[in-house]
Structures are given as C-alpha cells and as structure tokens.
Scaffold this active site. Structure first.
Site, PDB file in Angstrom:
ATOM      1  CG  ASP A 112      -2.147  -0.823   1.037  1.00 34.71           C
ATOM      2  OD1 ASP A 112      -2.548  -0.998  -0.121  1.00 34.71           O
ATOM      3  OD2 ASP A 112      -2.701  -1.307   2.036  1.00 34.71           O
TER       4      ASP A 112
ATOM      5  CB  SER B 186     -20.537  11.263  -1.998  1.00 33.90           C
ATOM      6  OG  SER B 186     -19.761  11.459  -0.822  1.00 33.90           O
TER       7      SER B 186
ATOM      8  CE  LYS C 116     -11.742  18.742   2.055  1.00 33.63           C
ATOM      9  NZ  LYS C 116     -12.856  18.581   3.007  1.00 33.63           N
TER      10      LYS C 116
END
Length: 682
Positions: free
Chosen positions: A307, A381, A395
């Site tokens: 990662d 979202s 934002k």
C-alpha cells in the site's frame, strides 16, 4: 514495537529443556524424527552389547563399547535438547500471552442496544452472536465487532504498544480483541467466536507450537535425509560380510558408530529447532504466523504488493498549494476550501484549514456559529463539504466532482483538467473544489516518500523480488510516486476487485505474492495471497482471511516478514550443506580405523594421522555429538542474512557452510583425538 527478547540460553529455559530432552528419549517421541530414531536404536543396541561384554556373555572391549554407547546417547540428548530449547522459548512467549487471559464475568445484554437489561455470566460461556456491554475499566471478554458506542482501548497486553487506540462502531476500527481493556466510555459488542477460538487462544496455540505441522520444504528435506540414511544403512550393512570375508570381522559397535557418523545427524537433530525458531523470530517482530507454512512461504515470495499510504509514503498528506481555475483568484479558492474543511477532522482536512490561514490569514470559523450544515465524506460520494447561506461548497476527487457538476447540469472546465494533470505529474493528489456547479480550482495534497525506501526496494530487486505499489490515486499521481520511490510497478485507482485480479494474475505466472490489509474489503485479496499480513487494528474479517497478524499494525513490516522467512530457509539450507559436507571428514577418520586391519591399503586414507583405531572412532563420534550443541545458537538465531541475488547467496553459503563443513570436522576430530591421547583415555 517488539516484545522483550529472551536470552539465547536463559538459565530457567536451559534447565527445563534438559528435563524435556530426557523425556523425549521415549520411542514414541523419537519416531517423529527418522534420522535420530536410527541413532536412538544404535544407542540401545550398543548399550546392550556393552552390558553383554561386561558380563562376559560376548567377547570384546566393554569399556570402548560403553564409551561409544554413552556418546551416542549424548547425541540423541543434544538433538532433543535443541528441539526442547526452541519449543521452550516459544512456550515462554506463549506464557506471557496466557497472563492476559483472565477469568472474568461479562454483562450479556438481552437486546442489542445500550441500556438493555443484562445478565452477569462467566466470560468463557459466551457464544458467537452474544451481545455484551463493556465500560471503562472492564476487560473485553471476547473477540467481536462493536455495534454501538466508541471507546479508548488499551491493547498493550496483546500488541506490546502502550498507546491506546480508538474502537468504534462502523468502518474498519470496529474489531476488538478479548483480553484488552476499556479505558474510557463504553462499547456494545457482538461476539464473533466461540470459547477457545478467540484470537488470543489461537495466538497461544500457534506460539506454543505443541502440534506444529511440518512445512512442505521440511517434509521434502526430511524425505531426502531418510533416503540418505537408508543408503548409508545399506552400505554399512554390506561392510560386515566384506570384513568377515577378509578374516577380521568388524564389531557391531564400530559399524553402528560408522553409520551414525555418516548419516546426516547434524541437520536431523536441528531441523525441528530451526522451524520452531523461525516462528519464534516472527513473534519477536510482533507478527503472529498461523503456521510454519506461512513463514516458509514468506521466504519464497517474489512479488510484494505494498500500500502506498503508510508503507511507501509517510501517510500524512498535507495541503501544499491552492491552484485557482481561470477567472478565480487564489484567496476565493482558499476561503471556499477552508469552509468545506472546517468540520473535516482528517489530517488532510486540517491541513487545508491551516494552509488557508497561513496564506491569507483566513481565521478558522465555527460551523455551528455559521449555522451551516457539514456534509461528511462517504465512500459512495467521495467528497465532503458544507452548505452555508445558500452556498453549496464541495471538495473531492476529480471524478466525484465531475459527476457532481454534470448531475447539476454544469460542465467541467478544460483548464482545470490541465491543472489536475499538472498536480498529479508532480506526485501530489489533486482535490477539486466546487461551489454549486462552478469549479473554483484545485488543492494539491503532497505526501512524502519515506527516507531510505528506494534503497530497500533496490535490495529487494537484487533478491529477485518485484515490488508493486497499490494506491487509490489516479494513474498520473501513482506513476510519479512510483518513480520517486523506485517500485517496479503500480496499480492505480485500486479497488478490492482489482487487487484480487492482480494477485491471481501473478499466481497464474507461477509467482508467490505477499500483501498487507486491514479492512473487510481487503479480505478476498488477503485470502488469495500466499503471504497475507493482516493488521491487528483491522477488522475481524481481515484477520481471519490473513495467515499472519501484525500486532503493531505497521504495513512496512511486510518487508521484515519476507526477510525472516528467507532467513529461515537459508538457515535450513546452510546447516544441511554443513551437515552433509562434514561427513567427508568422518569418513576419513572411521573407514581407515575400522578396516585397516583387514585392508592395510586403507591406511593411506588416515590423513589426520589419528592415534589409534579406537581413538579415531571415538573422536568422530564425540565430534558428531558436540557439533549439534555448537550449532544450536545458529539454528535458533538464524544465519546472517544479506539481501543478495540467488546465485550470489548460493556461492556465499557454499563457501561458508560447504567449505566450513569440510574443514571444521578435520580440525575438531584431530583436536579430540589429541585430548583423548594426552589424557590417556584410549
């Protein structure tokens, strides 16, 4: 953080290991190690012969036969001691974990909600699906998932880390471990396991290794050792009729000594200890492996999926620049970005507020006093923001804002696309700010690549290990960070499905893959990977899917896990090479001593010029026993490991352990022969 390391020869452990070594002399225990079982049979046989000689029932030198018998028993004891010491060190580590388990009572709720009626029941009677309430000062009675509440939890008993962690319902921080303590507030927990199946129970069982299963490589090596033992057994058995035909039959005691010195007793006696010590070293790094197979697989890994955040980069992305859209001034963008971040408690959100304050003296404002509504970030979202005075400021990621604008009938400006690409090419993450359907500009979030990580990846590349960076960033940002960090490849805009597909792709090419994960969405990929290190701070699903658990929850630990695995394989290979190589010297010691009387030409092989046949045979047997003891520290600590290519590593080990295995016995046997002669023992 690692646990306190045990001294290699802790006095209490040594005493206990000596007792266990004697207990392991029973045939049932010896049968598990075929090579040492042959030595055990030889010890028993020579003991019977010694007794028969001493009583006059058989002709021969009873004292010499007794000396050989005694040292053969010592050989078996030393092999038992090596295994018992390794197991004792693991059990000592397990005992520290057992201290965490406490007999306690739990408040079992009749309904799954805070304030419901509760029954007081013993913690060991809780079953999977039971709901319990724990409050400040309580010990969490079972492994489970938080379904209501949030609390500060002390996990130091499990992880060794003193800093408390937050556990709360929802998200990837809902998993709790039995035996940890609540420091503040309360939690309603649904138990996820039955008694005896908790993470702590499994940790103790794995660390103790009482029923340790052999790994595939261990089984393959054991088969090789058995094959060599059978070959030497047959060869030794044929020597008696040859010597008898020559008119001077070799005694059974000498033949047994010859057999024991020729079969690979050194690695046979240390093989179990190496495997147990590998598991113990992994725990020393605060990593719990579910089996030796997992540790072994770590040594064979050739692809690392890492990662980006927290492993390759520091993981604290900070706002570094406001880049306004055409027709928008930078202060307007900064003001809107700060408003959208006022209630954002993430490090990124706080850094946006601070940058706006530093650049334009925009003081932080209170959301409640503004009578504003904060819109939190969601995975669906992928944006957050604020509604204030009929202004709707958001934002978020480029794709999320683009969808938001198009859904409101707007158009994403081309100049902002260019600015997004510019930020991404610099290795930063672009966040787009929009008010209504008007794009105000881009915030650049810069993450810092860890110091020295590029050099570590270069070392891994030398070892033939491919590094792949996994990130949710877009391709341009991912490519820039990958180039800066020096990884071999990257997967951008990664999803759980994409990770799983990538692992399967590499495995289809015959590669072994290692990865880390902490979330429920990582579970499928963790289950598929050959080495899957789950973070202890992660969800129960992730921990169950992985075959290792990192108690420190440090993704960088994956590189250390691979090093430990490779060290275990190297230790096993190096000691096998040494064991087989030192048979050559014993051959030069015993063959002339045993058969020179029948075949005088064999005296030419007595290149060590040993004192007498009896001293030569006894010296070889003594050396064969003592070398096991001298190699125990190496078996427990592991051989010195350096990141080299496979061919360079092979050459290095052949020089050290192959040549060393040839030379050390010549020196050792000669020294023992001189001591026996000087002391008048032969």
């Amino acid at each position: 953080m690692s646990r306190k390391q045990l001294a290699l020869f802790e006095p209490t452990l040594v005493v206990q290991a000596l007792k266990e070594a004697v207990k392991k002399l029973n045939p049932q225990a010896q049968w598990r190690n075929p090579v040492m079982f042959i030595v055990w049979i030889g010890s028993l046989l020579t003991t019977c012969i010694s007794i028969a000689m001493a009583s006059g029932a058989m002709p021969g030198n009873a004292l010499f036969s007794a000396a050989i018998s005694g040292w053969l028993w010592v050989t078996v004891l030393f092999a038992n001691f090596a295994e018992a010491l390794a197991e004792g060190r693991s059990k000592a580590q397990a005992n520290s974990l057992k201290g965490v388990k406490k007999t306690a009572f739990a408040r079992k709720l009749r309904e799954p909600k805070y304030g419901a009626a509760a029954d007081k029941v013993p913690a060991d009677q809780l079953r999977k699906g039971d709901i319990v309430l724990v409050e400040a000062g309580d010990i969490i009675p079972c492994d489970g998932e938080v379904i209501e509440g949030g609390a500060s939890v002390d996990e130091s008993a499990i992880t060794g880390e003193s800093a408390p962690v937050i556990r709360e319902s929802g998200g990837d921080f809902a998993s709790v471990t039995g035996g940890t303590r609540i420091l503040s507030d309360w939690l309603v927990i649904e138990c996820s396991v039955n008694p005896g199946e908790t993470f702590l129970d499994r940790m103790i069982a794995m660390v103790e290794g009482a029923q340790r299963r052999k790994t595939p490589n261990e089984i393959a090596l054991t088969i090789l050792l058995i094959a060599l033992t059978i070959v030497f057994l047959l060869a030794t058995a044929t020597l008696w009729p040859f010597s008898a035909w020559g008119g001077n039959a070799v005694s059974v005691t000498v033949l047994v000594a010859l057999l024991v010195c020729l079969i690979p007793t050194t690695i046979g006696g240390l093989l179990s200890a190496i495997g147990v010590a590998g598991m113990s070293r992994m725990l020393g790094a605060n990593v719990i492996a579910t089996s030796g197979r997992a540790v072994e697989a770590a040594g064979d890994v050739d692809v690392l999926l890492l990662d980006k955040t927290g492993t390759i980069t520091l993981g604290n992305r900070q706002a570094s620049e406001f880049i306004p859209a055409q027709g928008v001034d930078e202060k307007t963008l900064a003001d809107a970005a700060q408003l959208a971040s006022l209630a954002d408690e993430t490090p990124e959100g706080r850094s946006i507020v601070i940058l706006a304050k530093q650049r334009f003296n925009l003081r932080e404002r209170d959301v409640q006093s503004l009578h504003a509504t904060f819109v939190p970030f969601t995975a669906q979202s992928r944006m957050s923001g604020i509604n204030i005075d009929n202004r709707m400021i958001r934002k978020g990621s480029v794709d999320a804002i683009r969808r938001h604008i198009e859904a409101n009938g707007g158009h994403f400006p081309a100049d902002v696309d260019q600015k997004v690409d510019q930020v991404a090419r610099q290795g930063a993450t672009p966040l787009v700010v929009v008010e209504g359907s008007r794009v105000l500009g881009v915030i650049a979030l810069k993450d810092i690549v860890k110091g020295g990580i590029k050099e570590r990846f270069a070392q891994l590349r030398k070892m033939g290990i491919k590094t792949v960076m996994i990130t949710g960033d877009n391709r341009l940002t991912a490519a820039a960070i990958a180039a800066e960090a020096g990884v071999d490849d990257f997967l951008a805009e990664a999803t759980p499905e994409a990770k799983l597909a990538l692992i399967r792709q590499y495995q289809a090419e015959g590669r072994l893959v290692a990865m880390t994960g902490d979330g429920t969405n990582d579970a499928p990929a963790l289950a598929q990977a050959d080495v899957a290190v789950a973070m202890n701070s992660g969800t129960q699903a992730a921990k169950e899917a992985g075959n290792m658990v990192d108690l420190d929850s440090n993704p960088t630990k994956l590189i250390e896990v691979v090093h430990i695995g490779k060290q275990m394989l190297m230790t096993r290979g190096s000691l096998t090479t040494f064991s087989i190589a030192n048979d050559v010297a014993k051959y030069f010691a015993i063959i002339p001593a045993a058969f020179a009387a029948t075949y005088p030409q064999l005296n030419a092989l007595n290149i060590m010029r040993l004192h007498s046949p009896d001293s030569a045979i006894l010296s070889a047997v003594i050396f064969n026993a003592l070398i096991i003891v001298f190699l125990i520290p190496l078996a427990l600590k592991g051989v010195s490991y350096k990141p080299l290519t496979a061919s360079a590593m092979l050459r290095r080990n052949l020089w050290i352990y192959g040549l060393g295995g040839l030379l050390v016995p010549f020196i050792g046997i000669k020294v023992i022969d001189l001591l026996l002669t000087v002391c008048g023992l032969v």
